[in-house]
Design an enzyme around this catalytic site. Structure first.
Site, PDB file in Angstrom:
ATOM      1  N   LYS A   1     -20.282  45.743 -27.089  1.00  0.00           N
ATOM      2  CA  LYS A   1     -20.448  44.948 -25.914  1.00  0.00           C
ATOM      3  C   LYS A   1     -20.263  43.451 -26.236  1.00  0.00           C
ATOM      4  O   LYS A   1     -21.022  43.110 -26.826  1.00  0.00           O
ATOM      5  CB  LYS A   1     -21.741  45.533 -25.119  1.00  0.00           C
ATOM      6  CG  LYS A   1     -21.886  44.525 -23.960  1.00  0.00           C
ATOM      7  CD  LYS A   1     -23.046  45.090 -22.999  1.00  0.00           C
ATOM      8  CE  LYS A   1     -23.202  44.087 -21.682  1.00  0.00           C
ATOM      9  NZ  LYS A   1     -24.480  44.516 -21.057  1.00  0.00           N
TER      10      LYS A   1
ATOM     11  N   GLY B   1     -14.556  38.921 -21.303  1.00  0.00           N
ATOM     12  CA  GLY B   1     -14.839  39.915 -22.056  1.00  0.00           C
ATOM     13  C   GLY B   1     -15.871  39.662 -23.181  1.00  0.00           C
ATOM     14  O   GLY B   1     -16.166  40.492 -24.104  1.00  0.00           O
TER      15      GLY B   1
ATOM     16  N   ASP C   1     -22.431  51.268 -10.794  1.00  0.00           N
ATOM     17  CA  ASP C   1     -21.496  51.329 -12.013  1.00  0.00           C
ATOM     18  C   ASP C   1     -22.657  51.359 -13.053  1.00  0.00           C
ATOM     19  O   ASP C   1     -22.343  51.294 -14.148  1.00  0.00           O
ATOM     20  CB  ASP C   1     -20.737  50.091 -12.260  1.00  0.00           C
ATOM     21  CG  ASP C   1     -21.150  48.722 -11.701  1.00  0.00           C
ATOM     22  OD1 ASP C   1     -21.779  48.956 -10.688  1.00  0.00           O
ATOM     23  OD2 ASP C   1     -21.169  47.846 -12.713  1.00  0.00           O
TER      24      ASP C   1
ATOM     25  N   GLY D   1     -14.664  49.086 -14.208  1.00  0.00           N
ATOM     26  CA  GLY D   1     -14.383  49.449 -15.643  1.00  0.00           C
ATOM     27  C   GLY D   1     -15.065  48.811 -16.786  1.00  0.00           C
ATOM     28  O   GLY D   1     -15.980  47.634 -16.356  1.00  0.00           O
TER      29      GLY D   1
HETATM   30  P1  AMP Z   1     -22.559  44.031 -14.781  1.00  0.00           P
HETATM   31  O1  AMP Z   1     -23.105  43.911 -13.059  1.00  0.00           O
HETATM   32  O2  AMP Z   1     -23.026  43.190 -15.775  1.00  0.00           O
HETATM   33  O3  AMP Z   1     -22.811  45.640 -15.154  1.00  0.00           O
HETATM   34  O4  AMP Z   1     -20.927  43.935 -14.696  1.00  0.00           O
HETATM   35  C1  AMP Z   1     -20.229  44.515 -13.760  1.00  0.00           C
HETATM   36  C2  AMP Z   1     -18.646  44.429 -13.981  1.00  0.00           C
HETATM   37  O5  AMP Z   1     -18.298  43.353 -14.620  1.00  0.00           O
HETATM   38  C3  AMP Z   1     -18.305  45.560 -15.153  1.00  0.00           C
HETATM   39  O6  AMP Z   1     -17.172  46.125 -14.970  1.00  0.00           O
HETATM   40  C4  AMP Z   1     -18.421  44.659 -16.498  1.00  0.00           C
HETATM   41  O7  AMP Z   1     -17.583  45.359 -17.358  1.00  0.00           O
HETATM   42  C5  AMP Z   1     -17.737  43.390 -15.632  1.00  0.00           C
HETATM   43  N1  AMP Z   1     -18.116  42.195 -16.684  1.00  0.00           N
HETATM   44  C6  AMP Z   1     -19.423  41.542 -16.601  1.00  0.00           C
HETATM   45  N2  AMP Z   1     -19.413  40.450 -17.562  1.00  0.00           N
HETATM   46  C7  AMP Z   1     -17.996  40.340 -17.958  1.00  0.00           C
HETATM   47  C8  AMP Z   1     -17.625  39.552 -18.982  1.00  0.00           C
HETATM   48  N3  AMP Z   1     -17.935  38.537 -19.599  1.00  0.00           N
HETATM   49  N4  AMP Z   1     -16.239  40.067 -19.235  1.00  0.00           N
HETATM   50  C9  AMP Z   1     -15.428  40.806 -18.792  1.00  0.00           C
HETATM   51  N5  AMP Z   1     -16.261  41.565 -17.779  1.00  0.00           N
HETATM   52  C10 AMP Z   1     -17.318  41.482 -17.596  1.00  0.00           C
HETATM   53 MG    MG Z   2     -22.358  47.185 -15.871  1.00  0.00          MG
END
Ligand code: AMP
Ligand code: MG
Length: 525
Positions: free
Chosen positions: A123, A136, A271, A100
């Site tokens: 973002k 986040g 994702d 998510g």
């Molecule tokens: P990504 O590989 O960067 O696309 O991230 C994979 C998952 O981790 C996604 O669900 C992102 O929303 C979550 N995510 C990555 N970095 C953060 C962060 N700093 N805070 C919260 N969720 C994160």
């Molecule tokens: Mg992602």
């Protein structure tokens, strides 16, 4: 501000009934309503004038406090109902369950001046029910990299999400940049991404994993109706099959573009795969400098290099297989989906060969080209060769002179990282290829201007090189925005040589070979 916010996604799909912002598993819903967190002392670092205009924001809108407040997450425009999406995904080959939008919050949509619906998404604007163990937030270095690359990709003609704003929040974010036990505060930032849809393969996978076929059908029908409208009149099974074929088609197209320009996404988890075939989620991405098909910028992927440059087409196909598995229940049989997946390799190959011909400025389709194209990769890999500059310099070769020349490589020396260490044997192999190339061009009896025009329209001169992004970050962190501004304006015309802008086309300097942020990046963004 004179823009009308719409909420088609929210109005069409079921919401999580819980309104509080705490971590949870969400069922039976596509998203959760959530407010962005407040930014302490926001500052507009950059914005895309072109995109702002397309979305209906005037220059005075963009320079207003209200604009900054909205894109810092500190206030909402009338009609905005911010939410975070629920999706799952396969990460590095394994099913990861619910992921998510952990740090993305969609504010709403508006209709741009081409009549296209565009969603605005922050973002880095704080925690959501999907933040899992993270905060986040996003740091300035990675937000700047996302802002630059998404706009650069747009001007390169590559399907991508775009970036409207880059806002520094004024708040510190703690990151352990190298994951080596040295967390430190860094400046925080928020990018506003813009795309007709942020739906990913993972949105369908989560419905299938939860065995919620009703929801799966709702998300698929919503996506088809709003983003693939020509398919909506088709009868059910045919509609879903044709839609999948179109997603395969767009994904191939996107990857061919990546391979053409030397872009390495770095985290091709499902994702991070857009259902529209847009490049999405710019994290530890990178650009090939010296041509190396095994290269990945992502240190988190260093062990298996699953997402290395040369593997991207096959990972895309694997990701499409996961999407196919998720949507089988809509179709009731696997055969048409298997057929579509099996067409991936030949279709990819055909489009890639056409792209290579364009990169080389060859027009005729003939068997004589095959050996030349087959040997190209070996020639590029033989010694450290800057991929981007190689094709631009190749366009400049004098064909007649090259056929006869003893040492045609002499005119190409600027594309090599260590020309003086090229051995006599390597030199002869490259020279042989260059002479064969010139002979073939000559044989095809091509007009020189046409060849150069085709090559320069296929091979960009200015790509957002890894080390240039780092220099822009260094300047911004010192409070100096001019470098970024100048670079962004150069990136708006990536195929046209621009007077006085050589520094934005220069091959990687030696210091950047090992500096963190230039040749390698972690997921710590
Ligand atoms: P990504 O590989 O960067 O696309 O991230 C994979 C998952 O981790 C996604 O669900 C992102 O929303 C979550 N995510 C990555 N970095 C953060 C962060 N700093 N805070 C919260 N969720 C994160
Ligand atoms: Mg992602």
């Amino acid at each position: 501000m004179n823009v009308t916010i719409e909420n088609d996604f929210v109005g069409s799909l079921p919401a999580d009934p819980i309104r509080e912002n705490y971590l949870r598993q969400v069922r039976g819903a596509c998203y959760s309503f959530v407010e962005p967190s407040r930014a302490g002392k926001p500052q507009l670092v950059a914005y895309s004038k072109d995109l702002a205009e397309r979305l209906g924001f005037s220059v005075s809108d963009c320079e207003s406090d209200e604009f900054l407040d909205v894109f810092a997450g500190n206030s909402l425009l009338e009609g905005m109902k911010p939410f975070a999406m629920c999706y799952g995904g396969h990460q590095f080959g394994n099913w990861a369950g619910q992921l998510g939008d952990g740090r993305a919050i969609t504010l709403g949509e508006l209709i741009d001046n081409c009549g296209t619906r565009q969603a605005l998404q922050l973002k880095g604007a704080g925690k959501t029910p999907y933040s899992r163990s993270a905060d986040g937030l996003a740091v300035l270095r990675s937000s700047l990299r996302e802002y630059v690359c998404s706009e650069a990709m747009h001007y390169l003609g590559i399907p991508t999400t775009r970036a409207l704003t880059l806002v520094a929040t004024g708040d510190a974010v703690i990151r352990d940049m190298l994951y080596d036990g040295h967390p430190a505060p860094e400046p925080g930032a928020i990018v506003c991404r813009v795309a007709p849809s942020f739906v990913r393969f993972g949105n369908f996978e989560i419905c299938a994993a939860q065995r919620d076929l009703d929801l799966l059908k709702q998300v698929a029908d919503y996506t088809i109706n709003s983003d693939f409208p020509t398919l909506k009149a088709l009868q059910e099974t045919e509609k879903y099959v044709t839609w999948f074929e179109e997603v395969v088609n767009r994904t191939i197209d996107m990857v061919v573009h990546w391979m053409r320009v030397g872009f390495v996404h770095g985290v091709m988890n499902t994702d991070n795969m857009s259902i529209l075939g847009l490049t999405i989620d710019y994290g530890p991405y990178g650009w090939l400098e010296d041509y190396d098909p095994d290269w990945t910028p992502n240190t988190t992927d260093a062990a298996t290099r699953r997402y290395r440059y040369g593997q991207q087409p096959w990972v895309a196909q694997w990701n499409l297989l996961q999407l196919a598995n998720a949507i089988v229940p809509l179709i009731g049989e696997t055969k048409p989906l298997e057929d579509a997946l099996n067409r991936f390799p030949p279709v990819y190959q055909e489009r890639w060969e056409q792209t290579i011909r364009n990169k080389l400025g060859l027009t005729d389709v003939g068997s004589k080209e095959s050996p030349l194209i087959n040997e190209l990769e070996a020639v590029l890999k033989l010694v450290e060769t800057d991929m981007t500059l190689f094709f631009r310099e190749l366009a400049k070769l004098d064909i007649t002179a090259t056929i006869e020349a003893e040492d045609p490589l002499h005119n190409m020396e600027s594309v090599y990282y260590a020309p003086s260490s090229i051995s006599a044997k390597q030199r002869e192999q490259i020279n042989l290829w260059l002479r064969n190339y010139a002979t073939l061009v000559n044989h095809q009896n091509q007009n020189q201007d046409n060849r150069v025009a085709l090559m320069n329209a296929t091979n960009p001169l200015y790509v957002p090189r890894n080390y240039l992004a780092q220099l822009a970050i260094d300047e911004i962190e010192k409070g100096n925005p001019q470098y970024l501004e100048e670079w962004m304006s150069v990136l708006e015309n990536p195929y046209t040589e621009q007077h006085g802008k050589d520094k934005f086309a220069a091959k990687r300097p030696e210091w950047a070979r090992t500096r963190v942020g230039c040749s390698m990046l972690s997921c710590s963004s």
